[in-house]
Design an enzyme around this catalytic site. Structure first.
Site, PDB file in Angstrom:
ATOM      1  CG  HIS A 119      -0.364   0.007   2.536  1.00  0.00           C
ATOM      2  ND1 HIS A 119       0.062   1.147   3.152  1.00  0.00           N
ATOM      3  CD2 HIS A 119      -0.117  -1.010   3.407  1.00  0.00           C
ATOM      4  CE1 HIS A 119       0.548   0.847   4.349  1.00  0.00           C
ATOM      5  NE2 HIS A 119       0.456  -0.462   4.535  1.00  0.00           N
ATOM      6  CG  ASP A 123      -2.681   4.116   2.817  1.00  0.00           C
ATOM      7  OD1 ASP A 123      -2.245   3.047   2.327  1.00  0.00           O
ATOM      8  OD2 ASP A 123      -3.593   4.147   3.668  1.00  0.00           O
ATOM      9  CG  ASP A 150       2.669   0.086   8.040  1.00  0.00           C
ATOM     10  OD1 ASP A 150       2.410  -0.446   6.945  1.00  0.00           O
ATOM     11  OD2 ASP A 150       1.818   0.204   8.937  1.00  0.00           O
ATOM     12  CD  GLU A 163      -3.055  -1.553   5.279  1.00  0.00           C
ATOM     13  OE1 GLU A 163      -3.178  -2.666   5.840  1.00  0.00           O
ATOM     14  OE2 GLU A 163      -2.551  -0.567   5.855  1.00  0.00           O
ATOM     15  CD  GLU A 210       1.235  -4.110   5.614  1.00  0.00           C
ATOM     16  OE1 GLU A 210       1.926  -3.537   6.483  1.00  0.00           O
ATOM     17  OE2 GLU A 210       0.196  -3.625   5.138  1.00  0.00           O
TER      18      GLU A 210
END
Lengths: 367, 367
Positions: free
Chosen positions: B78, B80, B110, B140, B170
């Site tokens: 992701h 964001d 992250d 996300e 992740e």
């Protein structure tokens, strides 16, 4: 709504029924900070009365008789209101409206009825048996630092301190309310450690840490303290709470705003110590404080007033500007038309009779 | 911060050190809802690669090799981040900063390191031994209904479901993490009755009424559940609280947002019942839910990947989008650079070596 900066003051009729004058004052919108139009109208009406000397400071006005009487009293009232109601269909708005003998609208009780009584007395009593200082002021319904009365005390202290007694025409439903509770606010903060909420054990939850703050406030039983024969009921409440920044982050900060309304027998310092003791172990910061005022009903001027109007003396729960007069050494009471429980409500109203009764009572004492 | 609506995408260099690419991605602020600028930059970089077919949907991008290989895998991440830290002096912010070989800033773990690895592989591997679908998506870190991956599943399902295995980059600190906890949120509301705080006894305090909600959450001990040999640790937290409208009004409403992270052996229904039982007597509304995913490491594709990268298999605590792939019938694992315990912290950082190691491991498996 008229534009206060450019419109002419509306001419006020001070000699008709005092409830009609109340309605005329209510029709001039005057939410705190926008008092210019109503102050213009009040000033113009007072300047037309040759027995008064008139001074204007910002949107506050002082008008005095100068008869050389043995005693001088203050009649004071604020010109501003809280914001207009936002719920559709609210009757406590601007302009005012009549329903039979009941007048609805913003300021009906807090406190254009009281201001109308002041103006009617100012017009009618060219030779009262006590000299009278009429005080009208701005910014009562907002933070204390903006108060028009506070500004008058600072700029024109001598125009206020030669009085031996003051009546504030805040709504009391016709009773005489002596003194007032004090008020103070605190910010109570818990801190923790931020972490992803999926691994909460890496953080410390500041909202969970606030649980005992709320529990102590919820379990606390407010006291009622008797001061000079009147019973002052206290209250202690969380009024706001805020914590957390996102739905997946363990919150590292939570703030609880606490408001303590305390009896006038406690000093500000004592009231603060009381709250700090209750919330021991937490980070407590005092953000605001205003002392209460003892009722002072044993002062001769106050006693004669209570006897003359034949009203029952009661404690005042809300903080009012009687506390400012108290600080100047002037005994002060609240006495005005309208139900104080309706103040600030969406349904503010006052009866035609209540405004007339208040005028009659003050006329009996002053004429 | 640049204005996403008008600025040109920054050109990204996909061929330098992958940690420098990580820093460049971190310097494009992309808090959830503001992913346009980073999506523009990623899209431009991918469109410059002739061996990929590229599709954009909102701020999500899918880029695919089309080599006709026997197997296709997904590499997903992701774009964001959670909001920037608010504490002064926090290093986990935008822009990024280097301290020796350590890269600090929002998204360091992250998951801009993972996104950088995806982009570096996309540029380098023009002929991987497995076809690869690179997926980059928005939203996300916020409620599941906004998820860019969810939107891709809805609009372009066929571009995802022809894969036999998915890796979500992740942060796992180089381990392979199977499955994930589920997550759900609740709004727990107390109501009261508004009144002036000077006459608190006329009202009912909704913030005080929330005390037992916080107490039950604070006293609750989360469980650890074993699923297919991996131990899933749960957590249950108030993540936000809000109540009160003014400093002198008894609050008539208080809302507590609660987040439950639950082991994949509980269904959404079972997890909801668990929380409702704990908060019995309160007004509890479920606002969001995402099922967990069982580890699934016994699937052949998963086993071959674990063997190839030589990493240890662990449980994943946080909910990740492996659960969405799990729902599509595609075995999925988490494998990415950075310490997951630093995700969302004010001190987010990743080492230069960790990002390079992740790239090397995936290159070994794909090249």
């Amino acid at each position: 709504m008229s534009d206060a900066a450019t419109s002419q003051p509306l001419p006020l009729d001070l000699t008709g029924h005092v409830a009609d004058l109340t309605a005329a004052l209510m029709d001039i919108e005057s939410v705190s900070g926008r008092e210019a139009a109503i102050a213009d109208a009040v000033e113009a009406a007072l300047r037309a009365l040759p027995h008064l000397s008139v001074l204007r400071d910002g949107d506050a006005i002082v008008a005095r008789t100068n008869l050389g009487r043995a005693e001088r009293v203050v009649l004071a009232g604020h010109l501003d209101t809280v914001p207009l109601p936002t719920s559709p269909g609210s009757r406590g708005t601007v302009p005012s409206s009549w329903d039979g003998q009941t007048l609805y609208g913003r300021g009906a009780t807090d406190m254009k009825g009281g201001v109308a009584v002041q103006l009617a007395l100012a017009a009618e009593l060219s030779a009262p048996q006590r000299d009278v200082t009429y005080v009208f002021y701005d910014h009562e319904e907002v933070e204390a630092s903006l108060s028009g009365l506070g500004r008058l005390v600072e700029h024109h202290r001598g125009l206020l301190t030669d009085a031996s007694f003051a009546i504030l025409l805040e709504p009391t439903d016709g009773a005489v309310e002596g003194g007032c509770n004090g008020t103070m606010r605190f910010r109570v903060t818990t801190t923790g450690k931020a972490a992803h909420s999926a691994r909460a054990w890496m953080g410390e939850n500041a909202i969970h840490a606030a649980a005992p703050i709320l529990a102590r406030l919820a379990e606390h039983t407010p006291q009622t303290l008797s001061v000079e024969g009147l019973d002052y009921r206290e209250s202690l409440n969380a009024v706001r709470i805020h914590g957390g920044i996102a739905g997946n982050v363990i919150p590292d900060r939570c703030e609880v705003e606490v408001n303590f309304r305390f009896a006038p027998s406690r000093s500000v310092e004592q009231a603060e110590a009381y709250v700090r003791h209750l919330l021991q172990g937490f980070d407590v910061e005092r953000t605001d404080a205003a002392a209460g005022a003892r009722p002072g009903l044993d002062a001769p001027a106050a006693a004669s007033f209570v006897a003359a109007v034949g009203a029952e003396a009661k404690p005042k729960y809300g903080w009012t500007d009687v506390a400012r007069f108290s600080e100047l050494g002037i005994p002060a009471v609240n006495f005005g038309p309208g139900d104080p429980l309706l103040a600030h409500s969406d349904n503010e109203h006052v009866s035609r009779q209540a405004v007339a009764d208040c005028l009659d009572a003050l006329r009996r004492w002053l004429a």
